[in-house]
Write a protein that holds these residues in place. Sequence first.
Motif, mmCIF file in Angstrom:
data_model
loop_
_atom_site.group_PDB
_atom_site.id
_atom_site.type_symbol
_atom_site.label_atom_id
_atom_site.label_comp_id
_atom_site.label_asym_id
_atom_site.label_seq_id
_atom_site.Cartn_x
_atom_site.Cartn_y
_atom_site.Cartn_z
ATOM 1 N N ILE A 5 1.810 9.296 3.153
ATOM 2 C CA ILE A 5 1.875 7.918 2.764
ATOM 3 C C ILE A 5 0.872 7.851 1.533
ATOM 4 O O ILE A 5 1.325 7.089 0.473
ATOM 5 N N ALA A 6 -0.296 8.350 1.708
ATOM 6 C CA ALA A 6 -1.200 8.129 0.537
ATOM 7 C C ALA A 6 -0.683 8.828 -0.665
ATOM 8 O O ALA A 6 -1.130 8.437 -1.756
ATOM 9 N N SER A 7 -0.039 9.862 -0.804
ATOM 10 C CA SER A 7 0.755 10.482 -1.782
ATOM 11 C C SER A 7 1.691 9.600 -2.687
ATOM 12 O O SER A 7 1.768 9.969 -3.683
ATOM 13 N N ALA A 8 2.135 8.710 -1.934
ATOM 14 C CA ALA A 8 3.102 7.802 -2.759
ATOM 15 C C ALA A 8 2.472 6.762 -3.707
ATOM 16 O O ALA A 8 3.196 6.231 -4.441
ATOM 17 N N PHE A 9 1.159 6.405 -3.247
ATOM 18 C CA PHE A 9 0.330 5.532 -4.372
ATOM 19 C C PHE A 9 0.188 6.348 -5.545
ATOM 20 O O PHE A 9 -0.446 7.511 -5.601
ATOM 21 N N ARG A 10 0.497 5.790 -6.680
ATOM 22 C CA ARG A 10 -0.004 6.484 -7.961
ATOM 23 C C ARG A 10 -1.187 6.076 -8.693
ATOM 24 O O ARG A 10 -1.435 6.554 -9.728
ATOM 25 N N LYS A 11 -1.894 5.357 -7.775
ATOM 26 C CA LYS A 11 -3.378 4.857 -8.223
ATOM 27 C C LYS A 11 -4.333 4.719 -7.026
ATOM 28 O O LYS A 11 -3.766 4.881 -6.035
ATOM 29 N N PRO A 12 -5.575 5.045 -7.223
ATOM 30 C CA PRO A 12 -6.433 4.705 -6.161
ATOM 31 C C PRO A 12 -5.929 3.405 -5.064
ATOM 32 O O PRO A 12 -5.675 2.590 -5.911
ATOM 33 N N PHE A 13 -6.118 3.533 -3.853
ATOM 34 C CA PHE A 13 -5.575 2.278 -2.997
ATOM 35 C C PHE A 13 -6.765 2.248 -1.999
ATOM 36 O O PHE A 13 -7.645 2.811 -1.915
ATOM 37 N N THR A 14 -6.451 0.840 -1.395
ATOM 38 C CA THR A 14 -7.581 0.387 -0.399
ATOM 39 C C THR A 14 -7.006 0.330 1.053
ATOM 40 O O THR A 14 -5.718 0.553 1.257
ATOM 41 N N ILE A 15 -7.823 0.228 1.899
ATOM 42 C CA ILE A 15 -7.686 0.277 3.397
ATOM 43 C C ILE A 15 -6.619 -0.993 3.400
ATOM 44 O O ILE A 15 -5.603 -0.768 4.165
#
Length: 694
Positions: A15-25
Motif C-alpha cells: 500500500i505504501a508503495s502506491a503513494f508517489r509522495k510522502p504520506f501520513t497515518i
Amino acid sequence: MYPKLSIEAQKQLKIASAFRKPFTITELKSFPVRTDFIELKSYFFIEADLGNRFYYLHPIVREYAYKTLKSDENEYNQVHKTIGDFYLSQVRSSRHFKDAKFISALLETIFHYKRVNYIQGQISVGNFIASQLKQSLRELAKLGETNLAKKLYEVALKTVKDDSELHQFYARLLEDHHPTYQAEIKKHYAESVRLTPDNAERQMNYLTFLAKNKKYELAQEVFKKAILIPPCKSNDKIYVPYAKILLEAGKKFEAEKVLKLALQNVEKDSLSQVYVMYGAALAGQGKFEQAEESFDNGIKIAPMQNGLEDVCIAFVKFLVERRKFDKAVAIINDVMVKLPTQKLARLYVEHSKLLRQQGKEKEAVEVLETGINKIPSRFNLYSLYWEYCDLLKSRNDFSGALKLLKRGINHVSPEHKGDALILEYVKISRRIGKYEEAEEVLKYGIEKTPVGEGLKILYIDYSNLLIWKNRYDEAISLLDKALQRLPRRSHSAIKRKKKEIIEEKSKRKNKVAKQVKTKPETVQKSIFSLEKPVDLEEMHNCEFKEIKGNNPTGSISSLVDEYVVAWLNSMKSGGKIYWGIRNDDRIVVGVNVDYRTRDEIRRVVTDKLMQINPKIPPSSYSVEFFQVLDDKSLPIQDLYVLEVSVPQPSSEVMLYATGKNEVFIKTDSGKKKLDVFELQAETIKRQNLRENHK
C-alpha cells in the motif's frame, strides 16, 4: 528479506508503495491495516521525518514493493482507487481552493484514478471541477499557475463536454497564455457558442478571436448568424468589439456596415458606444462631418454613470485631430459638470493635453493642480501626476519633475499606482546624477508597496542601481529578501536577476562596469546633441533606428511591438530602442514631432504593447521623448529622440507574441521571427530549462 515479512507487513509495504509522495497515518487509515509499522521500521523498509508526521519508502524498496503490488491486478486496482477516493474526499471538504494542500490533493486524485483507468472516479473529478471550481480556475491562472489551470480544465472537459462556460474559460486561458494553440482555441470558442448561441458575450469572444486572427470570412458568417438570434441582435457587445477590430485592421467600410446594423438594432441605453465607434469608422474614410454628427449623437445619450466619460474623451480626441479646440474644451467643461468627482481624473488629463497642444502650458498646469487638489487620491490621481511630470520633462525641468513626483509619492498610495511614480522618480534621479535620492525612494517604495508586480519591479530596479555602484553583495542580499516576500510566480524573474548578478560579480566586473556607465539612465540629458555620436553602442540590449519618411507614428508603430516581444523572449535583461539615432554611425538625427504627434505616438505605442500576449503591466515599460540639443546645448524645437524601455522578462518558459500572434526573439544583429519549427524547438528548450531549474 521481503518473503520473511508477515502478511500484514507485506500488505503495509505494498500500500505504501502506491503513494508517489510522502504520506501520513491519516491516508493509511483508509485501509484495513495497522499503522504502527513496527516490523517495517525494524528492517528500515519505511522511514519517517523528524516529527514522525510523514512516512516514505526508500526508492529501491518502493520499486520492488510496487512491482509486487502490480502482480495482483485486483489488489493493484483497489489500492489506487482507495487512495484516489481518500484524496477526493479531501478535495470536496476543502474551503480554500488556492491552498497548496487542496491543489496537491486534487492532483493526487487525478493521478490515482488515471493509474487504474477508473472512469467513474475521473467523471466525479471532472464534474466537481466543472461545477465548483470554474471561477477559481480563472483566479489560479491570474496567479501565474497557468499550466496547472490548463491541466485541470482538460480533466473537467473530458467528462463535462456540454458546459458552455467551461469551454469559454478554457479558450480564454489558451488565448492569453498559449496563443499558438490556434485550432484548440477556435474549437472551444465555437463549442461555447454552439451550446449557448443566445449568449452575447460568448458570441463576442468568438468573433473577436476570429477577427484578431484575420479569419474574416468565418467571422462574418458567425456575425450574420449571431444577429439573427433575438438576445444577441439588440446587444452592443456583438457589434462594437467586432467593429473595433475591423477598424484596427483597416477594414473601415466593413466596420461601417456592422455599425449601421447596430444603430438599427441595439437598445437605446447601449447606443452611445455604437455612435462613437461609427464616428471613428466614418472619420477613417474622410467623412468628417458625418463622423462629428455621430459623436454628437453619442454624447447626448450616453449614461452619466456608465459611458459618458469614455464618449467624451473619444469625441475630444476626434475634435483635436480636426483642430477644433474650442468645441473640445466646451465639451470637456460641460461633461465635467455632470460627472461625479471620482470620474474626473481622465478628463482633467485630457483637458491638460488639449491646452498643451495649443501651447497654453500655464493653463495646463492650472488644470492639473485643480484636479490634484479636488480628486481623492484613490481615484486614478496618479494619472494627473504622470501628465504633470511629462509636461515638466518636456521643458527639461527635471528638478521640478522630481519635486512634483515626491509630492505625488506622498499623496498617492502604492495600492493606487504610487509605485509607478516611484519608478519614474528613480529614473529621473539617475538621469541627472542624484543616485542617493534614487536609492532612498526605492527603499521607501519597497517598504510601502504591497506584494504584487509593482513590488517585483522595484526590487529589480533597486538591484540594478546597486550593481551600477558595484555593490554586488547588497544586490544579492536584496533579491534574497525579495524571494522571501514575493509570491512564487515572481521568483523566476528574481532568480534570473540574481544569477545574472553573481555571474557579473565573478566573471565580468570590468566589462559590466563599462557597459553600465553608458546606460542612458546614467548619462546627462546633453547626450542627445544634433549630429553628434552618442556614447552608447548597439548591443543585445540596445537598438538604434532612424526615421526617414514623413510618418514617424507609422514607422514606430510598425516595429515597436516586434522589438518588445523579441526582448521579452530573450531570457535576458530587457533592453531599449531609440528612434532618432542612426545605427551605422551612432549619430543623433532626431525625430521631428510636435506635441500632438508625440501624444499620438505615446498612445499608439501603448496600444500596441497592450496587445502583446501574455499581457505585460503598463508600469513595466516606458515611452519617453528627450529633446535634441544644438551646438550651444539649447533644445531644438520639436526635435526629439524617442526611447522605449522594455522590461526584464518575467518568465523563462513563457513565449510572448505580438497582437498578430507573431513570435520574435532578439539576436545580436536585430530580431528574428520564428517559423513553426523554430517555435516548437524554442518551446521545448524552455520547458527543459524549467524542468532543470526544478
